[in-house]
Enzyme design. Structure first.
Site, PDB file in Angstrom:
ATOM      1  N   GLY A 178      -1.731   1.532  -0.812  1.00 57.36           N
ATOM      2  CA  GLY A 178      -2.421   1.822   0.446  1.00 57.36           C
ATOM      3  C   GLY A 178      -3.868   2.186   0.186  1.00 57.36           C
ATOM      4  N   GLY A 179      -4.159   3.481   0.218  1.00 55.01           N
ATOM      5  CA  GLY A 179      -5.536   3.981   0.117  1.00 55.01           C
ATOM      6  C   GLY A 179      -6.374   3.323  -0.981  1.00 55.01           C
TER       7      GLY A 179
ATOM      8  N   HIS B  58       7.891  -0.872   7.181  1.00 58.94           N
ATOM      9  CA  HIS B  58       7.078   0.171   6.545  1.00 58.94           C
ATOM     10  C   HIS B  58       7.394   1.514   7.206  1.00 58.94           C
ATOM     11  CE1 HIS B  58       3.644   2.537   5.277  1.00 58.94           C
ATOM     12  NE2 HIS B  58       3.508   1.662   4.285  1.00 58.94           N
TER      13      HIS B  58
ATOM     14  N   GLU C 130       9.098   3.095  -1.211  1.00 59.62           N
ATOM     15  CA  GLU C 130       7.999   4.033  -0.961  1.00 59.62           C
ATOM     16  C   GLU C 130       8.579   5.325  -0.398  1.00 59.62           C
ATOM     17  OE1 GLU C 130       3.980   1.795  -0.179  1.00 59.62           O
ATOM     18  OE2 GLU C 130       5.092   1.972   1.681  1.00 59.62           O
TER      19      GLU C 130
ATOM     20  N   ASN D  40      -1.983  -2.928   1.029  1.00 61.25           N
ATOM     21  CA  ASN D  40      -1.698  -2.685   2.442  1.00 61.25           C
ATOM     22  C   ASN D  40      -2.896  -1.943   3.029  1.00 61.25           C
ATOM     23  OD1 ASN D  40      -0.760  -2.048   4.940  1.00 61.25           O
ATOM     24  ND2 ASN D  40       0.873  -0.678   4.259  1.00 61.25           N
ATOM     25  N   TRP D  41      -3.722  -2.690   3.743  1.00 65.74           N
ATOM     26  CA  TRP D  41      -4.942  -2.074   4.295  1.00 65.74           C
ATOM     27  C   TRP D  41      -4.651  -1.269   5.567  1.00 65.74           C
ATOM     28  CZ3 TRP D  41      -8.590  -6.983   3.807  1.00 65.74           C
ATOM     29  CH2 TRP D  41      -8.881  -7.187   2.452  1.00 65.74           C
ATOM     30  N   LYS D  42      -3.440  -1.316   6.034  1.00 64.74           N
ATOM     31  CA  LYS D  42      -3.055  -0.559   7.237  1.00 64.74           C
ATOM     32  C   LYS D  42      -4.063  -0.845   8.357  1.00 64.74           C
ATOM     33  CE  LYS D  42      -0.596   2.629   4.294  1.00 64.74           C
ATOM     34  NZ  LYS D  42      -0.070   3.957   4.034  1.00 64.74           N
TER      35      LYS D  42
ATOM     36  N   SER E 122       0.829   6.610  -3.180  1.00 63.33           N
ATOM     37  CA  SER E 122      -0.337   7.191  -3.866  1.00 63.33           C
ATOM     38  C   SER E 122      -0.662   6.518  -5.197  1.00 63.33           C
ATOM     39  CB  SER E 122      -0.147   8.698  -4.085  1.00 63.33           C
ATOM     40  OG  SER E 122      -0.017   9.355  -2.850  1.00 63.33           O
TER      41      SER E 122
HETATM   42  P1  13P Z   1      -0.910   5.137  -0.308  1.00 61.15           P
HETATM   43  O1  13P Z   1      -1.101   4.256  -1.506  1.00 61.15           O
HETATM   44  O2  13P Z   1      -2.178   5.423   0.423  1.00 61.15           O
HETATM   45  O3  13P Z   1      -0.095   6.342  -0.630  1.00 61.15           O
HETATM   46  O4  13P Z   1      -0.028   4.279   0.735  1.00 61.15           O
HETATM   47  C1  13P Z   1       1.160   3.749   0.303  1.00 61.15           C
HETATM   48  C2  13P Z   1       1.637   2.823   1.356  1.00 61.15           C
HETATM   49  O5  13P Z   1       2.100   3.245   2.396  1.00 61.15           O
HETATM   50  C3  13P Z   1       1.493   1.386   1.099  1.00 61.15           C
HETATM   51  O6  13P Z   1       2.254   0.652   1.976  1.00 61.15           O
END
Ligand code: 13P
Length: 264
Positions: free
Chosen positions: A237-238, A96, A168, A11-13, A216
């Site tokens: 995410g990150g 999300h 999550e 998820n590159w947001k 995370s």
């Molecule tokens: P992180 O992996 O940065 O904690 O983000 C999780 C997330 O929200 C993936 O959708």
């Protein structure tokens, strides 16, 4: 043996413009191999879906939208429908926590989005999770129960089989604090989620649904979650913005399958 294919979702947001995304895909493509039993899904921004769809090697990657609107067509300025995404993506993230928290998406709106995705042959990745406040107040199960019951309420048991549920906990997401959830704690919740699906739609649906963990997750700790009973993958995410880390996550999933004989 587990028949559910492992799913690793990036998820590159709201990160990476078209050229940055293209470079990341290029690096990932060079770094990762084709894995028959692992699906790697990239969820870039809406703008980047089209160019990436012509770039990706479809044996290695699939695409997901991070969101879409529940109506198929009409006077809804600024929105993109699941219908419009039909030929572009296999998956869509729905509900999300950032959408629930920053954009006030309601349980009912999320329910309608899940139904819209299914109607348009897009697999919903339904994201659920409790906030830190709810966690501390001991409301986790109630919150998850409400999120699951509502989101799936317009689907048949056969449709529910197709759904992916990503757990999550909001407090474990890196940008919301990033407290690492203990795998034992996550195991408890994964069991609870599958039990809920079983109660609502029967054992066959519960056995088919894929349940992911997110919060995370990186290449160093992913294994601790992937080896949990009934954990079918990760929502990242990150760490998915860094090709070495994301490829490391896929390597860890592959290694685990090799060890457990699930890659046959
Ligand atoms: P992180 O992996 O940065 O904690 O983000 C999780 C997330 O929200 C993936 O959708």
């Amino acid at each position: 043996m587990n028949q559910r294919r492992t799913l690793i979702v990036a998820n590159w947001k709201m990160h990476l413009n078209t050229s940055q995304a293209s470079l990341l895909v290029h690096r990932l493509h060079e770094r990762i191999r084709i894995h028959r039993n692992i699906e790697v899904v990239l969820a870039p921004s809406m703008l980047v879906l089209q160019p990436l769809s012509t770039q990706i090697d479809r044996r290695k990657f699939r695409l997901a939208a991070q969101n879409a609107y529940q109506k198929d067509e009409g006077a809804f300025t600024g929105e993109v429908s699941f219908t419009m995404l039909q030929d572009l993506v296999h998956y869509a993230l729905i509900g999300h926590s950032e959408r629930r928290i920053y954009f006030n998406e309601s349980l009912e709106e999320i329910r309608d989005k899940v139904a819209a995705a299914i109607r348009n042959d897009i697999t919903p990745i339904l994201c659920i999770g409790e906030t830190q406040h709810e966690h501390k107040a001991g409301e986790t199960k109630q919150v998850l129960h409400d999120q699951i019951v509502t989101a799936l309420s317009n689907l048949t048991a056969a449709q529910v089989k197709e759904v992916v549920i990503a757990y999550e906990p909001v407090w474990a997401i890196s940008t919301f604090g990033g407290t690492l959830a203990k795998p034992t704690e996550v195991q408890h919740i994964l069991d609870f989620i599958r039990h809920q699906v079983s109660q609502l739609y029967g054992a066959t649906a519960a056995e088919a649904v894929r349940v992911l963990y997110g919060g995370s997750v990186d290449d160093q700790i992913v294994r601790g979650y992937l080896e949990l009973e009934g954990c079918d993958g990760a929502l990242v995410g990150g760490a998915s913005l860094n090709y070495q880390k994301f490829a490391g996550i896929i390597d860890a999933a592959h290694r685990l399958q090799t060890e457990t004989g699930d890659d046959a």
